[in-house]
Enzyme design. Structure first.
Site, PDB file in Angstrom:
ATOM      1  N   GLY A  68       3.534  -1.737   5.303  1.00 33.32           N
ATOM      2  CA  GLY A  68       4.442  -1.556   5.922  1.00 33.32           C
ATOM      3  C   GLY A  68       4.583  -2.330   7.541  1.00 33.32           C
ATOM      4  CD  GLU A  73      -2.661  -9.804   8.069  1.00 29.93           C
ATOM      5  OE1 GLU A  73      -2.179  -8.760   7.966  1.00 29.93           O
ATOM      6  OE2 GLU A  73      -3.913  -9.769   7.796  1.00 29.93           O
ATOM      7  N   GLY A 129      -1.245  -6.797   1.118  1.00 32.82           N
ATOM      8  CA  GLY A 129      -2.083  -6.580  -0.174  1.00 32.82           C
ATOM      9  C   GLY A 129      -0.772  -7.097  -0.808  1.00 32.82           C
ATOM     10  CB  ALA A 143      -1.187  -5.576 -10.033  1.00 33.69           C
ATOM     11  CG  HIS A 175      -3.303   2.999  -5.875  1.00 34.98           C
ATOM     12  ND1 HIS A 175      -2.996   2.883  -6.915  1.00 34.98           N
ATOM     13  CD2 HIS A 175      -3.541   1.393  -5.667  1.00 34.98           C
ATOM     14  CE1 HIS A 175      -2.851   1.761  -7.909  1.00 34.98           C
ATOM     15  NE2 HIS A 175      -2.743   1.506  -6.727  1.00 34.98           N
ATOM     16  N   GLY A 226       0.232   2.770   5.046  1.00 30.09           N
ATOM     17  CA  GLY A 226      -0.446   3.581   4.044  1.00 30.09           C
ATOM     18  C   GLY A 226      -1.355   4.675   4.375  1.00 30.09           C
TER      19      GLY A 226
END
Ligand SMILES: Cc1cc2nc3c(=O)[nH]c(=O)nc-3n(C[C@H](O)[C@H](O)[C@H](O)COP(=O)(O)OP(=O)(O)OC[C@H]3O[C@@H](n4cnc5c(N)ncnc54)[C@H](O)[C@@H]3O)c2cc1C
Ligand code: SF4
Length: 536
Positions: A17, A36, A87, A92, A465, A498
């Site tokens: 985001g 960050e 992330g 992955a 998640h 998220g």
């Protein structure tokens, strides 16, 4: 920007985001800085295996300043990333579009005509993240395919859609290439060698991490990036944020850390589901943002995830090769299973693997029985050494909705500061269809089915998640934000990560977070068209 402000926008967090927000705000002419808390990683500084705990794990209080974090709650263990690029450094690569039904359920249902709005944002997100079909089917993927075919699920097996650069047709793995994505505006890359190392950080420049696309371009367009800078408090300069905000930050770690305050006209909350909830709940608790909706911290979803696997002790096939998640199979309408791996030598997650069983008492009997009857197999299945080479991790997810709530509480074991704590009914730990599939794989290829210790011993599932907590609603009575990510009750306070997700996706969420961030940013006016946030 007013002269009272250091920036037009401060973006908190540089994950999916935050990176989208940084680029789009910079393109719109805003003066923007990304704050960050994690470090900036390069192939030179990334760990070689995840046994290099100080470079892999994030626990700054213990001096561990890596990029991978495990947070333990009563209901769930949350895995997430902390780094420049959020992330994306440890994820992955899997970037899937969820089924359309997800927009018709949860709090966002009916708020907009999502079928009309989202496809264009998904298309932009896929182009920016370089989504393509996996071209390195590894041995673990091959086993998933064979097992699926033998169970009549051959059509439901597919190689994953991922954000990885595979190079031109016929090009040898590892071939360097000038920027293949942004007409030369992006950094040079090299093609994937299929080492399986994506979750420990790509050493080869093949993984499309955010520092190589959105953030890279944002910085070229003037966005500032402040790494190792943790936001500790946000406060409006007047009652409703009309005059802007003050953000307190701590730069650096330990005794050398410096504290600073920055002023801005607007804030983009992009600290991930947990990070954004933490900051906003603290702001509400302190009375800094008292008008925040009572829905803050509610309906936190975990994608109904379960991490299981199969170990093939002494395997002569190296199951760690390929990309981190190379393939998946849809077991039924609600259940998706993906073949996942760590690179050879990165066996640290083997420390929390254990034998699969139906329940805790059954587990104890299985452990004792296997240890007594097959001590060699027992030892070879559970010893960490060789775990990544010999294991297929199965990442299982379901669209079935289930959620918990997060609150700020003082815990008996750490009374000094309030912490996030989970509440609500327990989340089911095991997915019977997925467990049966793992058993089948184990039988077929001569291995032993595994699960994780927190799932088996404490009934606590692990999830990478974690979603929601600052979901949408038409008003503050039904959600924290509106359908454009604008926090109800405050001006220029946006949520763009998220935490905004308002239903269970049933697939990996990063593509949807990116697309949703594009949507939120499409609602922010360019600088020329913006009224000054406050009088100069
Ligand atoms: C091992 C692993 C594998 C995964 N694989 C996949 C996958 O294949 N596909 C997929 O879709 N998803 C995957 N995920 C999940 C994915 O990483 C997350 O869903 C995604 O990164 C969330 O994006 P975000 O923008 O919400 O926040 P993040 O990407 O988590 O970024 C938030 C950032 O904010 C920073 N931050 C937090 N608090 C503060 C603060 N107070 N001050 C300053 N900075 C702060 C954090 O350090 C972090 O860098 C995986 C996750 C893990 C852990
Ligand atoms: S498989 Fe290896 S080279 Fe390919 S993206 Fe992952 S870490 Fe990079």
């Amino acid at each position: 920007m007013s002269t009272r402000h250091d920036y037009d926008y401060l973006v908190i967090g540089s994950g999916f985001g935050g990176s989208v927000a940084a680029l789009r705000l910079a393109e719109k002419g805003h003066r923007v800085a990304v704050l960050e808390q994690g470090r900036h990683w390069t192939p030179d500084t990334l760990p070689r295996t995840n046994w290099q705990l100080a470079r892999w794990l994030w626990k700054p209080l213990l001096g561990l300043r890596g990029f991978f974090s495990l947070r333990f709650f009563r209901h769930v263990v949350v895995l997430h990333g902390n780094a420049v690029g959020g992330g994306s450094i440890t994820y992955a690569n899997t970037l899937l579009v969820p089924p359309r039904e997800v927009w018709r359920q949860g709090q966002w249902a009916g708020l907009l005509n999502w079928d009309a709005v989202m496809p264009a944002h998904y298309a932009t997100a896929m182009r920016m993240l370089g989504v393509t079909r996996n071209r390195r089917e590894g041995p673990a993927d091959g086993r998933l395919r064979i097992a699926s075919e033998e169970m009549g699920l051959g059509d439901a097996y597919r190689l994953t859609d991922v954000g990885v650069y595979f190079g031109g047709d016929g090009e040898a793995p590892g071939t360097p290439h000038p920027d293949p994505y942004f007409d030369g505006d992006g950094p040079p890359r090299a093609s994937c060698i299929g080492c399986g190392g994506c979750m420990v950080g790509c050493l080869h420049g093949a993984k499309n991490t955010l520092d190589l696309n959105y953030l890279y371009l944002a910085r070229k367009r003037g966005a500032e990036l402040h790494a190792e800078t943790r936001v500790t408090r946000i406060r409006p300069l007047d009652a409703d944020g009309n005059a802007g905000y003050e953000v307190a930050v701590r730069q650096g770690f330990g005794l050398r850390a410096r504290r600073k305050r920055l002023r801005c006209a607007g804030i983009v909350m992009a600290a991930s589901s947990l990070g954004t909830q933490d900051l906003l709940l603290r702001a509400k608790d302190r009375g800094d943002l008292p008008a925040l909706s009572a829905h803050l911290g509610r309906r936190v979803r975990t994608n109904a995830e379960s991490l299981i696997g199969v170990r093939f002790p002494g395997s002569d096939v190296d199951l760690s090769t390929g990309i981190a998640i190379g393939s998946g199979v849809q077991l039924d309408a609600h259940t998706h299973v993906e073949a996942t791996r760590y690179p050879a030598g990165s066996d640290a997650m083997g420390l929390i693997s254990t034998l699969m069983a139906r329940g805790k008492s059954d587990w104890l009997l299985t452990m004792i029985g296997t240890a007594l009857r097959h001590p060699r197999t027992f030892w070879r299945t559970l010893r960490p050494a060789g775990w990544a080479r010999e294991s297929m991790i199965l990442l299982c997810m379901q669209t079935i909705d289930g959620h918990l709530d997060m609150r700020l509480e003082r815990r008996w074991f750490w009374p000094f500061r309030k912490q996030l704590a989970s509440h609500g009914p327990r989340i089911p730990t095991s997915i019977p269809q997925a467990n049966a599939f793992a058993m089948r794989l184990a039988e077929r290829f001569g291995g032993t089915a595994l699960t994780s210790l927190p799932e088996m011993l404490f009934g606590i599932p692990m999830t990478a998640h974690c979603m929601g907590g600052a979901g949408m609603g038409a008003t503050a009575d039904s959600g924290v934000c509106d359908a454009w990510g604008r926090v109800h009750g405050y001006r220029n306070l946006l949520v763009c990560d998220g935490s905004l997700l308002s239903s269970n996706l049933g697939v990996n969420p990063s593509l949807t977070i990116t697309a949703l961030a594009e949507h939120v940013m499409s609602g922010v006016a360019p600088l020329a068209a913006t009224e000054p946030a406050v009088a100069r």
